[in-house]
Design an enzyme around this catalytic site. Sequence first.
Site, PDB file in Angstrom:
ATOM      1  N   LYS A 195      -9.391  -3.332  -2.231  1.00 32.25           N
ATOM      2  CA  LYS A 195      -8.842  -4.091  -3.451  1.00 32.25           C
ATOM      3  C   LYS A 195      -8.255  -4.944  -3.969  1.00 32.25           C
ATOM      4  CE  LYS A 195      -5.995   0.102  -2.107  1.00 32.25           C
ATOM      5  NZ  LYS A 195      -4.397   0.243  -0.641  1.00 32.25           N
ATOM      6  N   ASP A 200      -1.834  -1.054   5.970  1.00 36.05           N
ATOM      7  CA  ASP A 200      -1.980  -0.743   7.462  1.00 36.05           C
ATOM      8  C   ASP A 200      -3.266  -0.633   7.454  1.00 36.05           C
ATOM      9  OD1 ASP A 200      -2.610   2.281   4.877  1.00 36.05           O
ATOM     10  OD2 ASP A 200      -2.958   2.601   6.802  1.00 36.05           O
ATOM     11  N   SER A 217      -2.527   1.351  -4.405  1.00 35.10           N
ATOM     12  CA  SER A 217      -3.463   2.388  -3.300  1.00 35.10           C
ATOM     13  C   SER A 217      -4.175   2.850  -4.029  1.00 35.10           C
ATOM     14  CB  SER A 217      -2.096   3.391  -3.789  1.00 35.10           C
ATOM     15  OG  SER A 217      -2.531   4.832  -3.158  1.00 35.10           O
ATOM     16  N   ALA A 218      -5.209   3.406  -2.972  1.00 36.65           N
ATOM     17  CA  ALA A 218      -6.449   4.541  -2.975  1.00 36.65           C
ATOM     18  C   ALA A 218      -6.812   5.563  -3.371  1.00 36.65           C
ATOM     19  CB  ALA A 218      -7.129   3.416  -2.252  1.00 36.65           C
ATOM     20  N   GLU A 256     -13.572   5.174   8.536  1.00 41.18           N
ATOM     21  CA  GLU A 256     -12.916   3.948   7.895  1.00 41.18           C
ATOM     22  C   GLU A 256     -12.072   3.028   8.781  1.00 41.18           C
ATOM     23  OE1 GLU A 256      -8.994   5.103   5.220  1.00 41.18           O
ATOM     24  OE2 GLU A 256      -8.314   3.758   4.934  1.00 41.18           O
ATOM     25  N   ASP A 289      -0.064   5.219   0.817  1.00 40.76           N
ATOM     26  CA  ASP A 289      -0.282   6.397   2.002  1.00 40.76           C
ATOM     27  C   ASP A 289      -0.668   4.815   3.540  1.00 40.76           C
ATOM     28  OD1 ASP A 289      -0.469   8.388   0.593  1.00 40.76           O
ATOM     29  OD2 ASP A 289      -2.789   7.963  -0.105  1.00 40.76           O
ATOM     30  N   ASP A 301       1.058  -1.192   0.276  1.00 43.36           N
ATOM     31  CA  ASP A 301      -0.202   0.382   0.271  1.00 43.36           C
ATOM     32  C   ASP A 301       0.935   1.279  -0.240  1.00 43.36           C
ATOM     33  OD1 ASP A 301      -2.532   1.585   0.005  1.00 43.36           O
ATOM     34  OD2 ASP A 301      -1.433   1.206   2.792  1.00 43.36           O
TER      35      ASP A 301
END
Length: 297
Positions: free
Chosen positions: A213, A238, A164-165, A96, A51, A49
Amino acid sequence: ARAIWHQVTTSEFPEFAKASVLMRDRSKVETTIQAMQRAGPEALQVISDFDMTLSRFAHNGKRCPTTHNILDNDLLINDTCKKRIRELLNTYYPIEIDAARTIEDKRPHMVEWWTTVHDLLIQQKVRKDMLAQAVEESSAMLREGYKVFFDRLQENQVPLLIFSAGVGDILEEVMRQNHVFHPNIHVVSNYMDFNQCGELQAFKGQLIHTFNKREGALLHAARLGKLRERPNILLLGDSLGDLSMADGVAKPQHTLTIGFLNDQVDERKESYVNSFDIVLVKDETMDIPNDILNYVT
Ligand code: TMP
Ligand code: MG
């Protein structure tokens, strides 16, 4: 030196003894690392990931920005839009990371968050030629030890898939400015689509948010070609949503997952320890991934 894992844990891996390193099943971690070492770097791929995983969550007690938050800059958006984006963050980020809600329950909220923010950014006609300066002016930082991490993977020709989002254009620029955007890196993310005047007009492809994802991994599997065939996976994330980033790998053999637990530690510790093989609590460094890579490559 390729010594046996259990003989070197205390000498070569002093970091494993730290209180911030949690493992549900230490012996499973050790066997997996041994198996990865035997198979060698040719069999390995790293899926990460971006961020708050490759980038830092905080520095000197101050939060560091996500790729979306780097766009919170006068160069790119006006005050009204900034205010709106901050309100959205305050509304949706607690959802989230809420330990009391299921991923299924969170999913529609994430779609709402991302689509609203992306629509706002499009309305602002964010300019492509201003992105690099916005990254320079931001307080974004990669985790301590990042250079060793990225350089070692490149030197050993171990592919690094960044899933990555966040915003692809921004995370590429963060790596470029830190001189680690090497040719072994593949990125799956939300990329900006600019018109001929260099103004943001849309986001490309299917939206990626924290909790879809798996779909993204399957969708991009074909495009990633040979990468899918590397059977050993070191996965870094994370969020619990990051655990599905390896779902596109053809025939996984040995997978080791590392979760950075940055926030809401007490509430989320149990679920993280149950889900990731290694959990790093408020650890702003790449020390543990680097120790493992040092052993495997
Ligand atoms: P990632 O960790 O998969 O790259 O996901 C991106 C993170 O960005 C996710 O944890 C939520 C965060 N985010 C923001 O900080 N601001 C935003 O406006 C949006 C949509 C997401
Ligand atoms: Mg993240």
